[in-house]
Design a protein around this motif. Structure first.
Motif, PDB file in Angstrom:
ATOM      1  N   MET A  27      30.807  30.388  36.027  1.00 50.48           N
ATOM      2  CA  MET A  27      31.645  31.039  35.166  1.00 50.48           C
ATOM      3  C   MET A  27      31.885  30.132  34.078  1.00 50.48           C
ATOM      4  O   MET A  27      32.091  30.707  33.091  1.00 50.48           O
ATOM      5  N   PRO A  28      32.571  28.820  34.392  1.00 52.59           N
ATOM      6  CA  PRO A  28      33.003  27.762  33.252  1.00 52.59           C
ATOM      7  C   PRO A  28      31.818  27.471  32.659  1.00 52.59           C
ATOM      8  O   PRO A  28      32.014  27.430  31.272  1.00 52.59           O
ATOM      9  N   GLN A  29      30.487  27.662  33.044  1.00 53.32           N
ATOM     10  CA  GLN A  29      29.215  27.169  32.389  1.00 53.32           C
ATOM     11  C   GLN A  29      28.913  28.491  31.386  1.00 53.32           C
ATOM     12  O   GLN A  29      28.429  28.291  30.142  1.00 53.32           O
ATOM     13  N   LEU A  30      29.308  29.597  31.772  1.00 55.54           N
ATOM     14  CA  LEU A  30      28.800  30.764  31.064  1.00 55.54           C
ATOM     15  C   LEU A  30      30.043  30.856  29.840  1.00 55.54           C
ATOM     16  O   LEU A  30      29.883  31.222  28.748  1.00 55.54           O
ATOM     17  N   ARG A  31      31.321  30.280  30.049  1.00 50.71           N
ATOM     18  CA  ARG A  31      32.330  30.244  28.999  1.00 50.71           C
ATOM     19  C   ARG A  31      31.921  29.554  27.946  1.00 50.71           C
ATOM     20  O   ARG A  31      32.001  29.653  26.699  1.00 50.71           O
ATOM     21  N   GLU A  32      31.335  28.214  28.423  1.00 50.05           N
ATOM     22  CA  GLU A  32      30.923  27.237  27.329  1.00 50.05           C
ATOM     23  C   GLU A  32      29.853  27.944  26.648  1.00 50.05           C
ATOM     24  O   GLU A  32      29.656  27.667  25.328  1.00 50.05           O
ATOM     25  N   VAL A  58      37.763  37.177  23.644  1.00 44.53           N
ATOM     26  CA  VAL A  58      36.351  37.787  23.637  1.00 44.53           C
ATOM     27  C   VAL A  58      35.891  37.440  25.347  1.00 44.53           C
ATOM     28  O   VAL A  58      35.263  38.254  25.905  1.00 44.53           O
ATOM     29  N   TRP A  59      36.189  36.180  25.768  1.00 49.22           N
ATOM     30  CA  TRP A  59      35.837  35.819  27.005  1.00 49.22           C
ATOM     31  C   TRP A  59      36.570  36.670  27.919  1.00 49.22           C
ATOM     32  O   TRP A  59      35.830  37.104  29.113  1.00 49.22           O
ATOM     33  N   ALA A  60      37.601  37.073  27.966  1.00 49.98           N
ATOM     34  CA  ALA A  60      38.474  37.823  28.960  1.00 49.98           C
ATOM     35  C   ALA A  60      37.918  38.991  28.926  1.00 49.98           C
ATOM     36  O   ALA A  60      37.851  39.546  29.991  1.00 49.98           O
ATOM     37  N   LEU A  61      37.740  39.887  27.873  1.00 49.11           N
ATOM     38  CA  LEU A  61      36.927  40.968  27.859  1.00 49.11           C
ATOM     39  C   LEU A  61      35.658  41.092  28.485  1.00 49.11           C
ATOM     40  O   LEU A  61      35.451  41.849  29.519  1.00 49.11           O
ATOM     41  N   CYS A  62      34.697  40.201  28.268  1.00 49.25           N
ATOM     42  CA  CYS A  62      33.391  39.910  28.760  1.00 49.25           C
ATOM     43  C   CYS A  62      33.590  39.767  30.200  1.00 49.25           C
ATOM     44  O   CYS A  62      32.735  40.573  31.075  1.00 49.25           O
ATOM     45  N   CYS A  63      34.513  38.962  30.798  1.00 50.66           N
ATOM     46  CA  CYS A  63      34.605  38.531  32.291  1.00 50.66           C
ATOM     47  C   CYS A  63      35.249  39.954  32.756  1.00 50.66           C
ATOM     48  O   CYS A  63      34.693  40.562  34.042  1.00 50.66           O
ATOM     49  N   LEU A  64      36.181  40.495  32.184  1.00 49.56           N
ATOM     50  CA  LEU A  64      36.565  41.807  32.833  1.00 49.56           C
ATOM     51  C   LEU A  64      35.453  42.876  32.875  1.00 49.56           C
ATOM     52  O   LEU A  64      35.401  43.401  34.090  1.00 49.56           O
ATOM     53  N   ALA A  65      34.908  43.107  32.159  1.00 51.32           N
ATOM     54  CA  ALA A  65      33.795  44.131  32.197  1.00 51.32           C
ATOM     55  C   ALA A  65      32.679  43.689  33.206  1.00 51.32           C
ATOM     56  O   ALA A  65      32.423  44.560  33.911  1.00 51.32           O
ATOM     57  N   LEU A  66      32.386  42.397  33.220  1.00 44.99           N
ATOM     58  CA  LEU A  66      31.253  42.093  33.937  1.00 44.99           C
ATOM     59  C   LEU A  66      31.875  42.017  35.310  1.00 44.99           C
ATOM     60  O   LEU A  66      30.962  42.556  36.178  1.00 44.99           O
ATOM     61  N   GLU A  67      32.926  41.537  35.759  1.00 45.78           N
ATOM     62  CA  GLU A  67      33.418  41.269  37.016  1.00 45.78           C
ATOM     63  C   GLU A  67      33.725  42.600  37.580  1.00 45.78           C
ATOM     64  O   GLU A  67      33.324  42.957  38.800  1.00 45.78           O
ATOM     65  N   SER A  68      34.181  43.636  36.805  1.00 41.68           N
ATOM     66  CA  SER A  68      34.346  44.710  37.587  1.00 41.68           C
ATOM     67  C   SER A  68      33.387  45.578  37.851  1.00 41.68           C
ATOM     68  O   SER A  68      33.166  46.386  38.669  1.00 41.68           O
ATOM     69  N   HIS A  69      32.161  45.536  37.003  1.00 38.71           N
ATOM     70  CA  HIS A  69      30.967  46.234  37.304  1.00 38.71           C
ATOM     71  C   HIS A  69      30.197  45.677  38.605  1.00 38.71           C
ATOM     72  O   HIS A  69      29.656  46.267  39.353  1.00 38.71           O
ATOM     73  N   CYS A  70      30.263  44.242  38.574  1.00 40.10           N
ATOM     74  CA  CYS A  70      29.667  43.478  39.882  1.00 40.10           C
ATOM     75  C   CYS A  70      30.621  44.029  41.252  1.00 40.10           C
ATOM     76  O   CYS A  70      29.853  44.093  42.164  1.00 40.10           O
ATOM     77  N   LEU A  71      31.887  44.119  41.056  1.00 38.83           N
ATOM     78  CA  LEU A  71      32.632  44.486  42.346  1.00 38.83           C
ATOM     79  C   LEU A  71      32.420  45.840  42.429  1.00 38.83           C
ATOM     80  O   LEU A  71      32.421  45.965  43.921  1.00 38.83           O
ATOM     81  N   ARG A  72      32.247  46.807  41.708  1.00 40.18           N
ATOM     82  CA  ARG A  72      32.065  48.002  41.993  1.00 40.18           C
ATOM     83  C   ARG A  72      30.551  48.197  42.607  1.00 40.18           C
ATOM     84  O   ARG A  72      30.310  49.088  43.580  1.00 40.18           O
ATOM     85  N   SER A  73      29.572  47.701  42.000  1.00 38.32           N
ATOM     86  CA  SER A  73      28.163  47.803  42.458  1.00 38.32           C
ATOM     87  C   SER A  73      27.837  46.998  43.585  1.00 38.32           C
ATOM     88  O   SER A  73      27.174  47.447  44.509  1.00 38.32           O
ATOM     89  N   ALA A  74      28.461  45.616  43.881  1.00 37.02           N
ATOM     90  CA  ALA A  74      27.663  44.964  44.822  1.00 37.02           C
ATOM     91  C   ALA A  74      28.935  44.411  45.527  1.00 37.02           C
ATOM     92  O   ALA A  74      28.552  43.468  46.673  1.00 37.02           O
ATOM     93  N   ASP A  75      30.091  44.856  45.536  1.00 31.50           N
ATOM     94  CA  ASP A  75      31.319  44.138  46.252  1.00 31.50           C
ATOM     95  C   ASP A  75      31.401  42.604  46.035  1.00 31.50           C
ATOM     96  O   ASP A  75      31.597  42.108  47.282  1.00 31.50           O
ATOM     97  N   GLY A  76      31.136  42.039  45.242  1.00 34.98           N
ATOM     98  CA  GLY A  76      31.288  40.514  44.850  1.00 34.98           C
ATOM     99  C   GLY A  76      31.372  40.134  43.380  1.00 34.98           C
ATOM    100  O   GLY A  76      31.103  41.151  42.625  1.00 34.98           O
ATOM    101  N   SER A  77      31.744  39.000  43.106  1.00 37.42           N
ATOM    102  CA  SER A  77      31.722  38.778  41.621  1.00 37.42           C
ATOM    103  C   SER A  77      30.373  38.525  41.043  1.00 37.42           C
ATOM    104  O   SER A  77      29.417  38.557  41.840  1.00 37.42           O
ATOM    105  N   PHE A  78      30.145  38.311  39.801  1.00 37.99           N
ATOM    106  CA  PHE A  78      28.903  38.148  38.966  1.00 37.99           C
ATOM    107  C   PHE A  78      28.310  36.747  39.971  1.00 37.99           C
ATOM    108  O   PHE A  78      27.162  36.822  40.147  1.00 37.99           O
ATOM    109  N   ALA A  79      29.107  35.843  39.859  1.00 38.79           N
ATOM    110  CA  ALA A  79      28.556  34.509  40.408  1.00 38.79           C
ATOM    111  C   ALA A  79      28.269  34.784  42.066  1.00 38.79           C
ATOM    112  O   ALA A  79      26.861  34.123  42.164  1.00 38.79           O
TER     113      ALA A  79
END
Length: 110
Positions: A27-32, A58-79
């Motif tokens: 995630m820190p690498q994706l932020r950069e 922008v990063w916070a909104l992208c993280c929120l959307a990405l992480e919430s989708h991954c938690l709903r679909s796969a029960d885990g974070s994106f990483a």
């Protein structure tokens, strides 16, 4: 045959140390990468300069959307999904269960 000492005794369900470290650093690498992309886009399209000025939001909104989708679909974070690491709650009998809705919401804050 050479054996990796970090994975020698790991079961197929247990992540290796390398996978855990890589998941923590993703995630820190994706932020950069996002900040760099916003800088390039803002330089070429001045109308999008406010996006670069508010890169943290922008990063916070992208993280929120990405992480919430991954938690709903796969029960885990994106990483965790990227590296094949799964979150599960373990019952007293030792069996793994899916996360509850409350545990998913709390995971977004962690």
């Amino acid at each position: 045959m050479l054996h990796n000492p970090l994975t020698l005794h790991a079961s197929p369900r247990t992540p290796t140390v390398i996978e855990l470290l890589a998941a923590e650093r993703l995630m820190p690498q994706l932020r950069e990468a996002l900040q760099y992309t916003l800088a390039i886009v803002a330089a070429r399209l001045p109308a999008l300069l406010p996006l670069h000025a508010h890169a943290d939001e922008v990063w916070a909104l992208c993280c929120l959307a990405l992480e919430s989708h991954c938690l709903r679909s796969a029960d885990g974070s994106f990483a965790e999904g990227f590296y094949g690491v799964r979150r599960a709650r373990v019952q007293s009998d030792g069996r793994a269960r899916r996360l509850t809705d409350w545990q998913r919401r709390v995971s977004l804050l962690a």
